[in-house]
Design an enzyme around this catalytic site. Structure first.
Site, PDB file in Angstrom:
ATOM      1  N   ASP A 169       0.872  -1.170   0.000  1.00 44.18           N
ATOM      2  CA  ASP A 169       0.000   0.000   0.000  1.00 44.18           C
ATOM      3  C   ASP A 169       0.912   1.223   0.000  1.00 44.18           C
ATOM      4  O   ASP A 169       2.128   1.107   0.207  1.00 44.18           O
ATOM      5  CB  ASP A 169      -0.897  -0.024   1.234  1.00 44.18           C
ATOM      6  CG  ASP A 169      -1.765   1.215   1.369  1.00 44.18           C
ATOM      7  OD1 ASP A 169      -2.301   1.676   0.355  1.00 44.18           O
ATOM      8  OD2 ASP A 169      -1.892   1.716   2.511  1.00 44.18           O
ATOM      9  N   ASP A 227       0.025   5.118   1.260  1.00 46.67           N
ATOM     10  CA  ASP A 227      -0.083   6.023   2.408  1.00 46.67           C
ATOM     11  C   ASP A 227      -0.137   5.242   3.709  1.00 46.67           C
ATOM     12  O   ASP A 227      -0.965   4.351   3.885  1.00 46.67           O
ATOM     13  CB  ASP A 227      -1.319   6.910   2.273  1.00 46.67           C
ATOM     14  CG  ASP A 227      -1.213   7.837   1.076  1.00 46.67           C
ATOM     15  OD1 ASP A 227      -0.226   8.581   1.002  1.00 46.67           O
ATOM     16  OD2 ASP A 227      -2.105   7.794   0.206  1.00 46.67           O
ATOM     17  N   GLY A 274      -9.392   9.970  -2.248  1.00 46.28           N
ATOM     18  CA  GLY A 274      -9.472  11.386  -1.916  1.00 46.28           C
ATOM     19  C   GLY A 274     -10.763  12.046  -2.362  1.00 46.28           C
ATOM     20  O   GLY A 274     -11.355  12.840  -1.623  1.00 46.28           O
ATOM     21  N   LYS A 275     -11.192  11.756  -3.590  1.00 51.44           N
ATOM     22  CA  LYS A 275     -12.453  12.337  -4.059  1.00 51.44           C
ATOM     23  C   LYS A 275     -13.612  11.853  -3.209  1.00 51.44           C
ATOM     24  O   LYS A 275     -14.549  12.609  -2.914  1.00 51.44           O
ATOM     25  CB  LYS A 275     -12.677  11.984  -5.532  1.00 51.44           C
ATOM     26  CG  LYS A 275     -11.736  12.696  -6.488  1.00 51.44           C
ATOM     27  CD  LYS A 275     -12.140  12.519  -7.937  1.00 51.44           C
ATOM     28  CE  LYS A 275     -11.970  11.101  -8.427  1.00 51.44           C
ATOM     29  NZ  LYS A 275     -10.542  10.685  -8.488  1.00 51.44           N
ATOM     30  N   LYS A 292      -5.733  19.508  -4.974  1.00 48.52           N
ATOM     31  CA  LYS A 292      -5.242  18.855  -3.765  1.00 48.52           C
ATOM     32  C   LYS A 292      -4.046  17.958  -4.081  1.00 48.52           C
ATOM     33  O   LYS A 292      -3.062  17.922  -3.332  1.00 48.52           O
ATOM     34  CB  LYS A 292      -6.369  18.061  -3.106  1.00 48.52           C
ATOM     35  CG  LYS A 292      -5.975  17.355  -1.817  1.00 48.52           C
ATOM     36  CD  LYS A 292      -5.680  15.888  -2.074  1.00 48.52           C
ATOM     37  CE  LYS A 292      -5.100  15.242  -0.836  1.00 48.52           C
ATOM     38  NZ  LYS A 292      -4.745  13.821  -1.079  1.00 48.52           N
ATOM     39  N   THR A 307      -5.476   3.372  -3.467  1.00 47.02           N
ATOM     40  CA  THR A 307      -6.623   4.103  -4.007  1.00 47.02           C
ATOM     41  C   THR A 307      -6.348   5.601  -4.094  1.00 47.02           C
ATOM     42  O   THR A 307      -7.223   6.365  -4.488  1.00 47.02           O
ATOM     43  CB  THR A 307      -7.876   3.849  -3.137  1.00 47.02           C
ATOM     44  OG1 THR A 307      -7.562   4.070  -1.772  1.00 47.02           O
ATOM     45  CG2 THR A 307      -8.352   2.415  -3.307  1.00 47.02           C
ATOM     46  N   GLU A 309      -2.711   8.550  -8.809  1.00 49.47           N
ATOM     47  CA  GLU A 309      -1.426   8.000  -9.259  1.00 49.47           C
ATOM     48  C   GLU A 309      -0.265   8.980  -9.104  1.00 49.47           C
ATOM     49  O   GLU A 309       0.822   8.566  -8.664  1.00 49.47           O
ATOM     50  CB  GLU A 309      -1.523   7.512 -10.702  1.00 49.47           C
ATOM     51  CG  GLU A 309      -0.248   6.831 -11.166  1.00 49.47           C
ATOM     52  CD  GLU A 309      -0.370   6.136 -12.505  1.00 49.47           C
ATOM     53  OE1 GLU A 309       0.671   5.969 -13.172  1.00 49.47           O
ATOM     54  OE2 GLU A 309      -1.488   5.764 -12.889  1.00 49.47           O
ATOM     55  N   ASP A 361      -1.532  -0.924   6.182  1.00 46.56           N
ATOM     56  CA  ASP A 361      -1.458  -0.261   7.487  1.00 46.56           C
ATOM     57  C   ASP A 361      -2.818  -0.055   8.121  1.00 46.56           C
ATOM     58  O   ASP A 361      -2.894   0.421   9.262  1.00 46.56           O
ATOM     59  CB  ASP A 361      -0.758   1.099   7.371  1.00 46.56           C
ATOM     60  CG  ASP A 361      -1.664   2.137   6.712  1.00 46.56           C
ATOM     61  OD1 ASP A 361      -2.156   1.871   5.585  1.00 46.56           O
ATOM     62  OD2 ASP A 361      -1.891   3.189   7.314  1.00 46.56           O
TER      63      ASP A 361
END
Length: 276
Positions: free
Chosen positions: A7, A9, A51-52, A87, A125, A128, A184
């Site tokens: 993953d 983040d 994020g969206k 963002k 997710t 990119e 995580d």
């Protein structure tokens, strides 16, 4: 050929609190939106994959009216897409500034895997461009170029749905039994398990208290030896791989053997009732 799939983040770098959160809030400020997420609020938002998708949690009728936003769904989608593009720009600039360090052990273990002939990938997710910026930060340009990257909207359903991992397996041409995922969060773990994958967890800033039932190993980090020593504290080790003060590739390979399928597979040991 086995594969090691990270993953992004919280795994490659602990980016949520000092990267994504300020990038969201700066975006809201620039677009004149009447919201600023606190650390406590964002700890809840991180449970929403993408994020969206996190931004869309704002779009109650009251918020849309207060912000003077269009009510037409297509026009509202365009606004969210514009916010998210900005963002992403802010976030990649934060990562490029070098203020957020890679997590312990990720480059060391990825280097071991590459040298042993394992395939390397990131499945996230996040957008990119954001993923690639963190990947290069964590791995350096040369090792980062060895990674396959599966990110953003390549699948419609975000974690905890298993789609991103199923997509990665298909593109890599691998069976679930051939890959170890490092996650995580509970959402990430559920996504990996849903795709039939063996998953190790390194807890991060917002996830330390989550339920990681089903993980093949849970540690505070992968750890690193001296001179930048960081000890990997074991929180759960159901297959008894018994990593040392830092996790090595052999430990992760042991998880594949233990989890099976195959004659070497074994059932997990009973949970240790003692506090860790």
């Amino acid at each position: 050929m086995p594969a090691l799939v990270f993953d992004c983040d919280g795994v490659l770098a602990d980016t949520e609190r000092d990267g994504h959160l300020p990038a969201f809030n700066r975006t809201f400020e620039e677009f004149g939106l009447p919201v600023r997420w606190s650390d406590e609020e964002y700890a809840r938002k991180v449970r929403v994959g993408g994020g969206k998708e996190r931004m869309r949690t704002l779009l109650t009728p009251d918020f849309v009216a207060a912000a003077g936003l269009p009510t037409d769904p297509a026009a509202l989608d365009e606004r969210v897409a514009a916010w998210h593009r900005r963002k992403t720009e802010i976030y990649t600039a934060i990562i490029g500034g070098g203020s957020i360090p890679p997590r312990p052990g990720v480059r060391r273990v990825a280097t071991e895997a590459h040298e042993a002939g394992w395939a390397l990938a990131v499945a996230s997710t996040s957008a990119e461009p954001s993923v690639r910026s963190v990947l290069e930060l964590a791995m350096g340009p040369e090792l980062a170029s060895r990674f396959a990257v599966f990110a953003g909207d390549v699948v419609q359903r975000k974690k905890p749905a298993p789609d991103i991992y199923a997509f990665a397996l298909d593109r890599l041409g691998l069976r679930p039994a051939d890959a170890v995922v490092i996650e995580d969060s509970r959402n990430g773990l559920l996504a990996a398990l849903g795709a039939g994958l063996t998953c190790a967890v390194t807890t991060s800033a917002y996830t330390g208290q989550e339920d990681f039932t089903g993980a093949a190993l849970v540690v505070t980090s992968l750890g690193d030896p001296p001179p930048r020593e960081t000890v990997a504290r074991v929180l759960s080790d159901p297959f008894g791989v018994d990593p040392g003060p830092y996790v090595v590739l052999a430990d992760l390979a042991g998880l594949l053997t233990a989890a099976g399928p195959g004659p070497g597979a074994r059932d997990p040991a009973p949970a240790d009732p003692r506090p860790h």
